[in-house]
Design a protein around this motif. Structure first.
Motif, mmCIF file in Angstrom:
data_model
loop_
_atom_site.group_PDB
_atom_site.id
_atom_site.type_symbol
_atom_site.label_atom_id
_atom_site.label_comp_id
_atom_site.label_asym_id
_atom_site.label_seq_id
_atom_site.Cartn_x
_atom_site.Cartn_y
_atom_site.Cartn_z
ATOM 1 N N GLU A 50 0.807 -1.224 0.000
ATOM 2 C CA GLU A 50 0.000 0.000 0.000
ATOM 3 C C GLU A 50 0.839 1.273 0.000
ATOM 4 O O GLU A 50 0.342 2.354 -0.337
ATOM 5 N N ASN A 51 2.097 1.172 0.396
ATOM 6 C CA ASN A 51 2.940 2.357 0.536
ATOM 7 C C ASN A 51 3.099 3.062 -0.811
ATOM 8 O O ASN A 51 3.551 2.464 -1.791
ATOM 9 N N THR A 52 2.745 4.338 -0.859
ATOM 10 C CA THR A 52 2.863 5.095 -2.109
ATOM 11 C C THR A 52 4.300 5.498 -2.400
ATOM 12 O O THR A 52 4.587 5.981 -3.491
ATOM 13 N N TYR A 53 5.198 5.311 -1.429
ATOM 14 C CA TYR A 53 6.624 5.540 -1.673
ATOM 15 C C TYR A 53 7.311 4.179 -1.726
ATOM 16 O O TYR A 53 7.323 3.448 -0.737
ATOM 17 N N PRO A 54 7.892 3.804 -2.872
ATOM 18 C CA PRO A 54 8.508 2.475 -2.999
ATOM 19 C C PRO A 54 9.900 2.423 -2.369
ATOM 20 O O PRO A 54 10.897 2.791 -2.994
ATOM 21 N N ILE A 190 10.659 5.378 4.376
ATOM 22 C CA ILE A 190 9.728 6.468 4.065
ATOM 23 C C ILE A 190 8.326 5.907 3.901
ATOM 24 O O ILE A 190 8.123 4.877 3.238
ATOM 25 N N VAL A 191 7.365 6.602 4.510
ATOM 26 C CA VAL A 191 5.949 6.285 4.320
ATOM 27 C C VAL A 191 5.356 7.403 3.478
ATOM 28 O O VAL A 191 5.376 8.573 3.876
ATOM 29 N N GLY A 192 4.839 7.060 2.296
ATOM 30 C CA GLY A 192 4.358 8.063 1.354
ATOM 31 C C GLY A 192 2.987 8.608 1.713
ATOM 32 O O GLY A 192 2.153 7.915 2.317
ATOM 33 N N ALA A 193 2.748 9.861 1.328
ATOM 34 C CA ALA A 193 1.435 10.480 1.532
ATOM 35 C C ALA A 193 0.378 9.704 0.756
ATOM 36 O O ALA A 193 0.619 9.247 -0.358
ATOM 37 N N GLY A 194 -0.784 9.549 1.376
ATOM 38 C CA GLY A 194 -1.874 8.837 0.726
ATOM 39 C C GLY A 194 -1.854 7.335 0.932
ATOM 40 O O GLY A 194 -2.755 6.638 0.448
ATOM 41 N N THR A 195 -0.865 6.824 1.644
ATOM 42 C CA THR A 195 -0.833 5.387 1.951
ATOM 43 C C THR A 195 -2.049 5.038 2.811
ATOM 44 O O THR A 195 -2.362 5.743 3.776
ATOM 45 N N LYS A 196 -2.746 3.955 2.465
ATOM 46 C CA LYS A 196 -3.969 3.585 3.159
ATOM 47 C C LYS A 196 -3.929 2.128 3.605
ATOM 48 O O LYS A 196 -3.198 1.316 3.041
ATOM 49 N N LYS A 197 -4.740 1.836 4.602
ATOM 50 C CA LYS A 197 -4.958 0.459 5.038
ATOM 51 C C LYS A 197 -6.456 0.309 5.288
ATOM 52 O O LYS A 197 -7.093 1.170 5.908
ATOM 53 N N ASN A 198 -7.048 -0.788 4.838
ATOM 54 C CA ASN A 198 -8.503 -0.933 4.854
ATOM 55 C C ASN A 198 -9.076 -1.341 6.213
ATOM 56 O O ASN A 198 -10.288 -1.315 6.390
ATOM 57 N N ASP A 258 8.539 -0.489 6.022
ATOM 58 C CA ASP A 258 7.189 -0.777 5.515
ATOM 59 C C ASP A 258 6.306 -1.496 6.530
ATOM 60 O O ASP A 258 5.523 -2.382 6.169
ATOM 61 N N HIS A 259 6.438 -1.139 7.788
ATOM 62 C CA HIS A 259 5.551 -1.643 8.839
ATOM 63 C C HIS A 259 5.058 -0.458 9.672
ATOM 64 O O HIS A 259 5.802 0.501 9.909
#
Length: 271
Positions: A50-54, A190-198, A258-259
């Motif tokens: 889901e992370n928008t920053y790879p 890095i955690v990108g802006a707009g990253t979501k979790k349902n 990424d956690h």
């Protein structure tokens, strides 16, 4: 340190026959999955997809010694695990042709030689990176919220105190921490802006809901050993000698890549 390595390579150029680089990455021996592995709590979710920053994958910076390098390491009186020192030894091979009367000792510099881990422990709330909020005090039913990263967040780790040759020490600590925890680690993630979790969280009527997101990290502690390294040649014999050996304690924070750890709170009054 870079200048020392440049000078070192220049000196070795006159005494060695180049064999090319043998610095291919090879995974370090891993512990049994049930031995020393850090257990991830249910409140910590993987956001790699889901992370928008790879984020780039961080492999363990372990170098497989060449056959010649391994022969040298076996002669050392102190264990040598420093990937950068192994890389330099990997890049050349000394000619073993008989040389009558050859006696030489080459000073390779002072190096951090190895790192011994004494503790690898997680902090699931290492750094707060986001807060999602909703006021449901005027609502008549439950309101569901989920995690949405509002702004890009850079999470950095590092050594907890200054030590000589910090870059080399960090690499050795990374190897041990990844092996001990079996987790994806990096000194920067890095955690990108707009990253979501349902996954949803319910806010009851007459309450305000707060969903906090934290970047977790590993706290790695142990001891690093330093020494002055010499390459000794006597006829056809080649060996490594370490002198003036010292040790000191060292610690580091290494983010888990990424956690995200989630903490939810519902309150009747603003927090």
């Amino acid at each position: 340190m870079k200048l020392m390595r440049t000078v070192l390579m220049f000196i070795l150029a006159f005494l060695v026959v180049s064999t090319g680089t043998h610095a291919e990455k090879s995974p370090a021996p891993r512990k049994d999955a049930d031995s020393g592995k850090v257990t991830i709590p249910n409140s910590v979710l993987d956001i790699a997809k889901e992370n928008t920053y790879p984020n780039s994958t961080q492999d363990q910076p372990y170098l497989q010694p060449s056959e010649f390098t391994q022969e040298l390491l076996d002669t050392a009186n102190v264990k040598i695990e420093n990937p950068n020192l192994i890389r330099i030894l990997n890049e050349s091979s000394i000619n073993k042709a008989p040389t009558i009367g050859l006696r030489a000792t080459i000073y390779l510099g002072e190096w951090p030689l190895n790192y011994a881990s004494t503790e690898t422990s997680p902090n699931w709330e290492y750094q707060k990176i986001n807060t999602n909020y909703y006021d449901n005090r005027g609502g008549k039913g439950n309101y569901q919220i989920h995690y949405v990263q509002e702004a890009q967040k850079v999470v950095k780790g590092g050594l907890t105190a200054k030590v000589p040759h910090a870059d080399d020490v960090e690499k050795m600590m990374m190897i041990k921490a990844m092996d001990n925890s079996q987790l994806p680690l990096a000194f920067q993630t890095i955690v990108g802006a707009g990253t979501k979790k349902n996954q949803v969280y319910n806010i009851s009527p007459k309450r305000l809901g707060y969903l906090y997101a934290y970047a977790p990290a590993i706290n790695e502690k142990g001891k690093v050993t330093y020494g002055e390294v010499y390459l000794q040649m006597k006829g056809t014999k080649r060996s490594v000698i370490v002198k003036n050996v010292t040790s000191q304690g060292v610690g580091a924070w290494i983010p888990i890549q990424d956690h995200v750890h989630f903490g939810f709170m519902a309150s009747e009054v603003p927090r």
